[in-house]
Design a protein around this motif. Structure first.
Motif, PDB file in Angstrom:
ATOM      1  N   ASP A   1       0.995  -1.333  -0.063  1.00 43.83           N
ATOM      2  CA  ASP A   1      -0.188  -0.062   0.117  1.00 43.83           C
ATOM      3  C   ASP A   1       0.929   1.053  -0.003  1.00 43.83           C
ATOM      4  O   ASP A   1       1.817   1.249   0.575  1.00 43.83           O
ATOM      5  CB  ASP A   1      -0.985   0.060   1.404  1.00 43.83           C
ATOM      6  CG  ASP A   1      -1.813  -1.095   1.455  1.00 43.83           C
ATOM      7  OD1 ASP A   1      -2.322  -1.447   0.233  1.00 43.83           O
ATOM      8  OD2 ASP A   1      -2.151  -1.522   2.509  1.00 43.83           O
ATOM      9  N   TRP A   2       0.327   2.302  -0.714  1.00 45.68           N
ATOM     10  CA  TRP A   2       1.213   3.734  -0.567  1.00 45.68           C
ATOM     11  C   TRP A   2       0.129   4.536  -0.928  1.00 45.68           C
ATOM     12  O   TRP A   2      -0.899   4.341  -1.694  1.00 45.68           O
ATOM     13  CB  TRP A   2       2.429   3.725  -1.700  1.00 45.68           C
ATOM     14  CG  TRP A   2       1.931   3.552  -3.270  1.00 45.68           C
ATOM     15  CD1 TRP A   2       1.930   4.672  -4.023  1.00 45.68           C
ATOM     16  CD2 TRP A   2       1.740   2.160  -4.092  1.00 45.68           C
ATOM     17  NE1 TRP A   2       1.537   4.049  -5.298  1.00 45.68           N
ATOM     18  CE2 TRP A   2       1.313   2.622  -5.145  1.00 45.68           C
ATOM     19  CE3 TRP A   2       1.936   0.984  -3.660  1.00 45.68           C
ATOM     20  CZ2 TRP A   2       1.260   1.687  -6.235  1.00 45.68           C
ATOM     21  CZ3 TRP A   2       1.547   0.103  -4.653  1.00 45.68           C
ATOM     22  CH2 TRP A   2       1.178   0.535  -5.855  1.00 45.68           C
ATOM     23  N   THR A   3       0.686   5.951  -0.662  1.00 49.86           N
ATOM     24  CA  THR A   3      -0.131   7.128  -0.975  1.00 49.86           C
ATOM     25  C   THR A   3       0.579   7.899  -1.851  1.00 49.86           C
ATOM     26  O   THR A   3       1.525   8.207  -1.762  1.00 49.86           O
ATOM     27  CB  THR A   3      -0.253   8.053   0.394  1.00 49.86           C
ATOM     28  OG1 THR A   3      -0.923   6.997   1.547  1.00 49.86           O
ATOM     29  CG2 THR A   3      -1.221   9.050   0.120  1.00 49.86           C
ATOM     30  N   ALA A   4      -0.021   8.263  -2.843  1.00 47.15           N
ATOM     31  CA  ALA A   4       0.399   9.111  -3.999  1.00 47.15           C
ATOM     32  C   ALA A   4       0.527  10.455  -3.549  1.00 47.15           C
ATOM     33  O   ALA A   4      -0.020  10.997  -2.528  1.00 47.15           O
ATOM     34  CB  ALA A   4      -0.682   9.150  -5.162  1.00 47.15           C
ATOM     35  N   PRO A   5       1.611  11.366  -4.156  1.00 44.82           N
ATOM     36  CA  PRO A   5       1.636  12.610  -3.587  1.00 44.82           C
ATOM     37  C   PRO A   5       0.291  13.425  -3.739  1.00 44.82           C
ATOM     38  O   PRO A   5      -0.113  14.518  -3.028  1.00 44.82           O
ATOM     39  CB  PRO A   5       2.521  12.941  -4.748  1.00 44.82           C
ATOM     40  CG  PRO A   5       3.094  12.096  -5.455  1.00 44.82           C
ATOM     41  CD  PRO A   5       2.179  10.919  -5.216  1.00 44.82           C
ATOM     42  N   ASP A   6      -0.712  13.204  -4.623  1.00 40.27           N
ATOM     43  CA  ASP A   6      -1.909  13.809  -4.645  1.00 40.27           C
ATOM     44  C   ASP A   6      -2.946  13.482  -3.432  1.00 40.27           C
ATOM     45  O   ASP A   6      -4.000  13.743  -3.478  1.00 40.27           O
ATOM     46  CB  ASP A   6      -2.774  13.761  -5.925  1.00 40.27           C
ATOM     47  CG  ASP A   6      -3.202  12.188  -6.297  1.00 40.27           C
ATOM     48  OD1 ASP A   6      -2.972  11.308  -5.335  1.00 40.27           O
ATOM     49  OD2 ASP A   6      -3.544  12.006  -7.337  1.00 40.27           O
ATOM     50  N   GLY A   7      -2.489  12.644  -2.694  1.00 38.98           N
ATOM     51  CA  GLY A   7      -3.313  12.023  -1.477  1.00 38.98           C
ATOM     52  C   GLY A   7      -4.043  10.672  -1.636  1.00 38.98           C
ATOM     53  O   GLY A   7      -4.600  10.262  -0.461  1.00 38.98           O
ATOM     54  N   THR A   8      -4.057  10.190  -2.988  1.00 39.85           N
ATOM     55  CA  THR A   8      -5.059   9.012  -3.078  1.00 39.85           C
ATOM     56  C   THR A   8      -4.337   7.718  -2.727  1.00 39.85           C
ATOM     57  O   THR A   8      -2.974   7.713  -2.785  1.00 39.85           O
ATOM     58  CB  THR A   8      -5.187   8.925  -4.537  1.00 39.85           C
ATOM     59  OG1 THR A   8      -4.080   8.790  -5.424  1.00 39.85           O
ATOM     60  CG2 THR A   8      -6.223  10.000  -5.182  1.00 39.85           C
ATOM     61  N   ALA A   9      -5.091   6.856  -2.300  1.00 41.78           N
ATOM     62  CA  ALA A   9      -4.361   5.494  -1.814  1.00 41.78           C
ATOM     63  C   ALA A   9      -4.272   4.594  -2.678  1.00 41.78           C
ATOM     64  O   ALA A   9      -5.117   4.574  -3.603  1.00 41.78           O
ATOM     65  CB  ALA A   9      -5.285   4.830  -0.629  1.00 41.78           C
ATOM     66  N   HIS A  10      -3.347   3.781  -2.784  1.00 42.42           N
ATOM     67  CA  HIS A  10      -2.943   2.795  -3.585  1.00 42.42           C
ATOM     68  C   HIS A  10      -2.560   1.384  -3.106  1.00 42.42           C
ATOM     69  O   HIS A  10      -1.905   1.289  -2.087  1.00 42.42           O
ATOM     70  CB  HIS A  10      -1.822   3.230  -4.897  1.00 42.42           C
ATOM     71  CG  HIS A  10      -2.287   4.452  -5.696  1.00 42.42           C
ATOM     72  ND1 HIS A  10      -2.671   4.155  -6.942  1.00 42.42           N
ATOM     73  CD2 HIS A  10      -2.222   5.494  -5.287  1.00 42.42           C
ATOM     74  CE1 HIS A  10      -3.025   5.695  -7.425  1.00 42.42           C
ATOM     75  NE2 HIS A  10      -2.643   6.401  -6.830  1.00 42.42           N
ATOM     76  N   HIS A  11      -2.810   0.241  -3.907  1.00 45.43           N
ATOM     77  CA  HIS A  11      -2.605  -1.032  -3.276  1.00 45.43           C
ATOM     78  C   HIS A  11      -2.108  -1.757  -4.711  1.00 45.43           C
ATOM     79  O   HIS A  11      -2.665  -1.688  -5.821  1.00 45.43           O
ATOM     80  CB  HIS A  11      -3.909  -1.701  -2.915  1.00 45.43           C
ATOM     81  CG  HIS A  11      -3.528  -3.027  -2.653  1.00 45.43           C
ATOM     82  ND1 HIS A  11      -2.777  -3.489  -1.391  1.00 45.43           N
ATOM     83  CD2 HIS A  11      -4.104  -4.292  -3.039  1.00 45.43           C
ATOM     84  CE1 HIS A  11      -2.787  -4.672  -1.448  1.00 45.43           C
ATOM     85  NE2 HIS A  11      -3.438  -5.176  -2.188  1.00 45.43           N
ATOM     86  N   GLY A  12      -0.930  -2.475  -4.751  1.00 44.24           N
ATOM     87  CA  GLY A  12      -0.756  -3.194  -5.921  1.00 44.24           C
ATOM     88  C   GLY A  12       0.470  -4.142  -5.482  1.00 44.24           C
ATOM     89  O   GLY A  12       1.059  -4.080  -4.421  1.00 44.24           O
TER      90      GLY A  12
END
Length: 201
Positions: free
Chosen positions: A99-110
């Motif tokens: 899991d990581w958080t993008a610079p624009d604040g959106t959460a990502h999983h992959g």
């Protein structure tokens, strides 16, 4: 270099042919162009490549962001690895779910490749993403860009020197072919009378 030295030797030699002087002057011109034009073109190419690559470095550092990701589990390994040698036991990279958080604040999983020898749930590692959190390659660094620019300059200088010398060799080869053709014509004219007693009387 022998042809250049020939300029001095051929100055007052009665056996001197015009082609001998042309060949010597051509060699001198080629050496002078190689010593001046090749380094100049190499420097210009290197400087142009350096400017372009450093601009690419600045652009990539603006567009790419290093974020911290957290391991949430190991990724399922493919049943058949397309390159078994690439996944050796000594490879310090592992496929994980993160899991990581993008610079624009959106959460990502992959599924990503982490620089961890033995990843465990909760371990942290860094990733490079664009502004929206999509994975991207690490940006080019300034030292690598400079190295590529220097290599481009050296390559341009060597290519210029090679082309100049190849051009000189082609011209000399054509002159030699014409000289041999003239010799053949002269021998053809003298051939029927060669070695006969009383020829020309």
């Amino acid at each position: 270099m022998r042809a250049i030295g020939g300029l001095w030797r051929w100055r007052h030699n009665p056996l001197r042919r015009t082609t001998d002087l042309v060949e010597a002057w051509l060699a001198l011109l080629a050496v002078l162009l190689i010593l001046t034009l090749a380094p100049l073109l190499g420097a210009l190419t290197g400087a142009t490549a350096e400017d372009a690559l450093q601009q690419a470095v600045r652009d990539q550092h603006l567009a790419r962001h290093e974020v911290t990701a957290t391991v949430v589990g190991k990724a399922a390994r493919a049943s058949l690895d397309p390159d078994p040698e690439a996944s050796s036991a000594q490879d310090p990279h592992s496929r994980v779910l993160a899991d990581w958080t993008a610079p624009d604040g959106t959460a990502h999983h992959g599924e990503v490749i982490a620089a961890l020898k033995s990843p465990h749930k909760g371990d942290h590692f860094t990733l490079w993403t664009d502004a929206h959190g999509d994975l991207v390659a690490r940006p080019l660094d300034s030292a690598t860009a400079t190295t590529h620019a220097v290599l481009a300059g050296i390559g341009a200088a060597l290519l210029t020197a090679g082309l100049l010398d190849t051009g000189r060799r082609l011209i000399v080869w054509r002159m030699t072919l014409r000289r041999y053709a003239r010799w053949d014509q002269a021998w053809d004219r003298a051939g029927p009378d060669w070695g006969r007693t009383g020829t020309g009387s």
